[in-house]
Every structure is written in structure tokens, then in C-alpha cells.
Design a protein around this motif. Structure first.
Motif, short mmCIF file in Angstrom:
data_model
loop_
_atom_site.label_atom_id
_atom_site.label_comp_id
_atom_site.label_asym_id
_atom_site.label_seq_id
_atom_site.Cartn_x
_atom_site.Cartn_y
_atom_site.Cartn_z
N ASN A 35 -9.36 1.23 -10.44
CA ASN A 35 -10.16 1.62 -9.28
C ASN A 35 -11.61 1.96 -9.64
N GLU B 233 -0.93 4.98 -4.81
CA GLU B 233 -1.76 5.05 -6.01
C GLU B 233 -0.88 4.88 -7.24
N LYS C 152 -6.13 4.28 -12.82
CA LYS C 152 -5.47 4.31 -11.52
C LYS C 152 -5.81 3.04 -10.72
N THR D 63 -5.18 1.27 -6.69
CA THR D 63 -4.67 1.35 -5.32
C THR D 63 -3.87 0.08 -5.05
N ASP E 186 2.12 7.46 -7.03
CA ASP E 186 1.83 8.72 -6.33
C ASP E 186 2.32 9.91 -7.15
#
Length: 569
Positions: free
Chosen positions: A348, A459, A394, A396, A425
Motif C-alpha cells: 500500500n 487489509e 500491508k 488492501t 485484518d
């Protein structure tokens, strides 16, 4: 370019015998000017200045767009064009020789800077000059300078007092100040006459550079280092000879220590006729220009047309507004689809400690993105490497449907090293993914077990649990019968996983967008990965990838294309 805090007026403190660190204060409001390029110039007497100064040429007027950051307090009587008779450490002045000590002369740094300005219209160049005649490289190494100066000759100690007996710290302090208004692009270096140029010396030269780069938070991949050869007068220097030309082979071997290295040759340059160490005026000027030529090969020469011109009287007036922080979110502006492939380098946006953590400063591979995550490109697509325990990234993602998914990853690493885990998550999913120990040049698909995922946007976090694993991608595949799989016609989409041993149901297709492909041999064994634009490019890169001739099958990672190529070796 690092986003740094703004320049503030230097707060001069009288009698700063205890050092300068406390007076290099800053106040945040703007970023450094990307068109203000700053260089350290350090070493011993040839760098400090031994060429003859011709005042009508060298001191007649302020050189265009060329400044120096004073490295010690000095009388300015020998520097033409100054309005004050004193120079104050930590302030910017026109780069008029002598830039180092006022009793010295013309330095290669003088004509290096002038040549850089001439070569890069729109750029202002600044020099941080720190040099001491006859000094050992130990003077610039944090772990050695104190012991060295304790036993150094009195005249060397006298010059070193101008830097509070710690040239390294003076360079760090001035570097911090310079970074408030401009961008440090590199180092020029001339030293070795006082030392042997063996591997011991080369290690200490690198340490003198690396310690400053680290303390300033810079990236070795972006900060060049150019060393100069010792004098090698082809005329015999009017009978004086050349003391140190035999050391030039050792100087050249510095190339093995640095990420960005250049060598300024002394070939054909003449000595001063008085001693066997120093270049004459013409040699000094030409050496400076050769430093420039080498530096231009190594640096990013991009000019930012939106940045203001550098104020040559007060560079603090030339900073640019801080860029807004990058908003956290998917790298490609859309979540990564699951089932599908998560390319490791497409973590990300959002920056350090938000989108990623990397304990190793700088992008070691120097590819793709400017962040600290270490990205490089082997004989395939981009991969994330140099991974150490505790690093994380990370992503998405968007899961298409509730159900069970198989996890796999294309990775490389040595035996007994390298692993990572996944979180969705902040909840751990799947098994720890461990490389199979085939070596860093051998990428294999390994299993990460299975995970039950919920549909929607989530995530995904990838966290390194054991040092030294190189990661190409992580793939999520719907488990048959879990409710997530879609019936597929095997004649049009074999959905082949590189972790399987056979490749079947191949179809030939035409594809005209750059993408990643898995390559298999005739019996279906996974060979490696390429990135190509269309069939012709894929064929060429397949030929470059494989060691042996024969028939190869190539499948795009996204399933959009399949090729069959015959390779001749």
C-alpha cells in the motif's frame, strides 16, 4: 528525495569549542529545494587545495549558482568579493577559492562545482569542504579519529582544531544543516598519499562515507561516491617523480565497496614541479572536471521546474512547500482481487510505519519505488528481498466470496533461512511460509496452507519471521467445493499452479499488455518467471531465462494468455 524540515537561520554560538551539534537547530515549515545539489568534498592536501590561484580568473566575481557551506571560522581576507572579513562556520558563501583553509589554494572541488553548474542548467551546487593536509583516513572514521589525532603531528592537530578535532562530526552537523535547504547528491574524495591503499584502507574509506550516510538517514543507492587517483605525472614532474601512482590500483578497487562509485583519473595530469605529491593548477582544474564527469554518470539529474531559484544570499528563502503526506491505500488505487496474485512490491501507499516497516534504511535493490522496502529485479519480475525479521508490508485486498482459499508463494532463500506469515485484518491466516532452501537465485512455489476468508475489502499484512527470504508474490486460489470456485472449461483456462509438477491443456493466445508469466519446461516443471509485453517479448525473455534449448510453455499469472515456444541454445 527525502522530505525534510525547513531551513532556519544558523544560530551562531561564540566560542563553540565543545562542538556544533547544539547550534544546528531547525524549524519545520518547508521541504528542501530539489534543484539545490550538495556535495561533500573531503580528504587530504590535494583536496584541501594546492593548485595556484589566479585571482583575476578564480576570485574576480562570484561563481554562478555555486556556494560553499563554511566548515570552520576563518579570516576572509584572501577570498575576494566578501563583505565581511570573517567567515562563520555553518553559513553559506559564494564558492570562491580557497574554500578550505584560508592559507590553502585551488582545490579540485572548485572546478568540480563550476563544471556541475555548467552541466546542469537550473541547478545550484553547494560544497561542504572538510580536508586536512597529510592526514590519514583514520581522521574521518568515527571509531578511529580520536586515537589518531592524539598521536598526530602538531601541524595536523592544528588544522584539526578547526573541526573541533572531529572532522566526521563536523561533516555530519553540516550535512544536517545542508539537508534543510537542499539535497545531498554525493561525495568527492581524494586521499591515500598518507596511507596504503590496501583492503584495510578501502574498508576505512567506505566506513567514513557510510557512517555519514547512516547518520543523515540517506540511501546509499542515491548518494554517489567519486574517488580521485593519485598524481601520476607522465613527464616525471620535472625530476621530482610521482610518489603514489602505484597506489591507484588500490583506489580503483574502491568500486567493490560502494553502490554508486566513480573514479576520477589522473592520467596525463602534471605535478607542480616542487614535490612528488601535488598537481599543478591545470591538473587541479582538470581533475575537478573529471570528478564532474564521473558524478554526472551516477546521479539523478532531474530538474524540478516548479521549484524556485535558489537564493544565493540566503538559501532558506528557496525551500518549497511540504508535500502533503501520501494517503494510505492500495498501490494501484484499487484493492487487489482475491482469488488472485498479490505482488510483493505492490504494498500500500502511505509510507513507513503506516504501509510498511523496513529496518534497513534505503531501497537496497534500488528498483520500482523510492521507499525503504528493498526491491530488485532478478531474471523475472520485481521481488522484495533483503528481508529481516520484523519487517512487514500491508495490502488492501478484496475477497470475491466467502469460502476457503489455498495460499502459496513464489520465494527464494538459502537453506534454514527465510520465512513469513500472513494476517487478514490482524488475524493470523494460513501456515508460516518457509522457503525450500534452493538458494537466492532459485525461485520455487511453496505452500502457505489454507484460510477461510470473508467476502469484501480487507487489509492483508505480510510479516517476516525469519531473515533473508526473497518474495515475488503470494497467491490465493479458491478451494474446489468451498463455494468460492467457479466452473472452468479446462480447454480454455487450465488454471495451472506453478507449484504443480505438470502443465496441461495449453492453449496459444495473443496478448498485448505487459504482465507476468510463469514458464514451464516440456514435462511441466516450473522453470521461472518473466515480465513481458506480448508474445514476441515473452519468447525472447523465455529464451533469456532458460539454460537449455527445447520446448517451453508460458502462462500469464492472470490467466489471460498461454504460449508455446521453441528455444534454441
Amino acid at each position: 528525495m527525502d522530505v525534510l524540515k525547513s531551513f532556519s537561520k544558523f544560530l551562531a554560538v561564540a566560542g563553540c569549542a565543545a562542538g556544533l551539534s547544539a547550534v544546528f537547530a531547525t524549524y519545520a515549515s518547508a521541504a528542501p529545494n530539489p534543484n539545490f545539489h550538495i556535495y561533500f568534498a573531503y580528504g587530504q592536501s590535494n583536496m584541501a587545495g594546492n593548485g595556484e590561484i589566479v585571482p583575476s580568473v578564480d576570485q574576480a566575481k562570484d561563481p554562478k549558482n555555486f556556494l560553499m557551506l563554511a566548515s570552520h571560522n576563518a579570516n576572509a581576507g584572501q577570498r575576494s568579493g566578501q563583505t565581511s572579513q570573517s567567515i562563520k562556520v555553518g553559513e553559506w558563501y559564494p564558492a570562491i577559492p580557497p574554500m578550505f583553509h584560508p592559507t590553502e589554494n585551488l582545490s579540485p572541488a572548485d572546478y568540480f562545482g563550476r563544471a556541475m553548474v555548467d552541466s546542469l542548467p537550473g541547478v545550484t551546487v553547494g560544497i561542504i569542504p572538510v580536508a586536512i593536509g597529510a592526514v590519514s583516513i583514520d581522521a574521518f572514521v568515527p571509531s578511529k579519529y580520536q586515537a589518531y589525532f592524539n598521536s598526530a603531528a602538531n601541524y595536523i592537530q592544528g588544522w584539526a582544531k578547526d573541526y573541533d578535532m572531529n572532522p566526521h562530526q563536523r561533516m555530519v552537523d553540516l550535512g544536517k544543516k545542508a539537508m534543510e535547504v537542499g539535497v545531498i547528491k554525493g561525495f568527492i574524495f581524494h586521499q591515500g598519499e598518507s596511507d596504503g591503499t590496501d583492503d584495510n584502507w578501502r574498508n576505512r574509506v567506505y566506513d567514513s562515507y557510510k557512517s555519514i550516510v547512516d547518520e543523515l538517514g540517506l540511501d546509499e543507492n542515491e548518494v554517489a561516491f567519486v574517488a580521485g587517483e593519485m598524481m601520476n605525472d607522465p613527464t616525471g614532474n620535472s625530476g621530482q617523480g610521482s610518489c603514489c601512482s602505484s597506489k591507484n590500483g588500490g583506489v580503483a578497487q574502491l568500486s567493490g565497496k560502494f553502490k554508486k562509485f566513480g573514479l576520477a583519473s589522473s592520467s596525463g595530469l602534471h605535478g607542480n614541479g616542487r614535490d612528488p605529491y601535488h598537481f599543478n593548477r591545470d591538473g587541479v582544474i582538470e581533475l575537478g572536471k573529471r570528478y564532474c564527469s564521473e558524478m554526472l554518470k551516477l546521479i539523478d539529474k532531474t530538474i524540478d521546474p516548479s521549484a524556485p531559484a535558489v537564493d544565493l544570499v540566503d538559501p532558506s528563502n528557496s525551500t518549497v512547500p511540504d508535500a502533503p503526506p501520501e494517503e494510505y491505500g492500495p498501490y494501484g488505487d484499487a484493492p487487489i482481487a482475491i482469488p488472485g496474485t498479490v505482488e510483493a512490491e505492490n504494498y500500500n501507499k502511505g509510507g513507513a510505519e503506516v504501509a510498511y516497516h523496513d529496518g534497513n534504511k534505503g531501497n537496497e535493490g534500488g528498483k520500482f519505488r523510492k521507499d525503504d522496502v528493498d526491491i530488485y529485479q532478478p531474471n523475472m519480475g520485481m521481488v522484495v528481498g533483503y528481508s529481516q525479521t520484523g519487517d512487514w508490508m500491508k495490502y488492501t485486498v478484496n475477497v470475491a466470496a466467502d469460502g476457503e482459499y489455498e495460499i502459496s508463494a513464489l520465494v527464494a532463500g538459502e537453506n534454514g533461512t527465510g520465512s513469513f506469515v500472513l494476517y487478514m485484518d490482524d488475524v493470523r491466516i494460513g501456515d508460516e511460509i518457509v522457503n525450500d532452501g534452493s538458494g537466492l537465485s532459485s525461485y520455487t512455489v511453496v505452500s502457505g496452507g489454507k484460510a477461510t476468508l470473508k467476502a469484501g475489502e480487507h487489509e492483508l499484512k505480510l510479516e517476516i519471521t525469519n531473515d533473508w527470504i526473497d518474495i515475488d508474490y503470494v497467491e490465493f486460489k479458491a478451494v474446489s467445493g468451498s463455494g468460492t470456485d467457479t466452473p472452468v472449461d479446462p480447454s480454455t483456462d487450465p488454471s495451472t499452479d506453478p507449484s504443480t509438477t505438470k502443465f496441461a491443456n495449453v492453449r496459444l493466445d495473443v496478448q498485448n499488455e505487459a504482465t507476468d508469466y510463469a514458464v514451464f519446461d516440456l514435462v511441466g516443471n516450473f522453470v521461472g518467471r518473466i515480465n513481458a509485453l506480448g508474445a514476441q517479448d515473452a519468447k525472447q525473455k523465455t529464451a533469456d531465462l532458460v539454460r537449455n534449448g527445447g520446448l517451453y510453455f508460458v502462462k500469464s499469472v492472470n490467466g489471460s494468455a498461454f504460449y508455446k515456444f521453441s528455444v534454441t541454445k
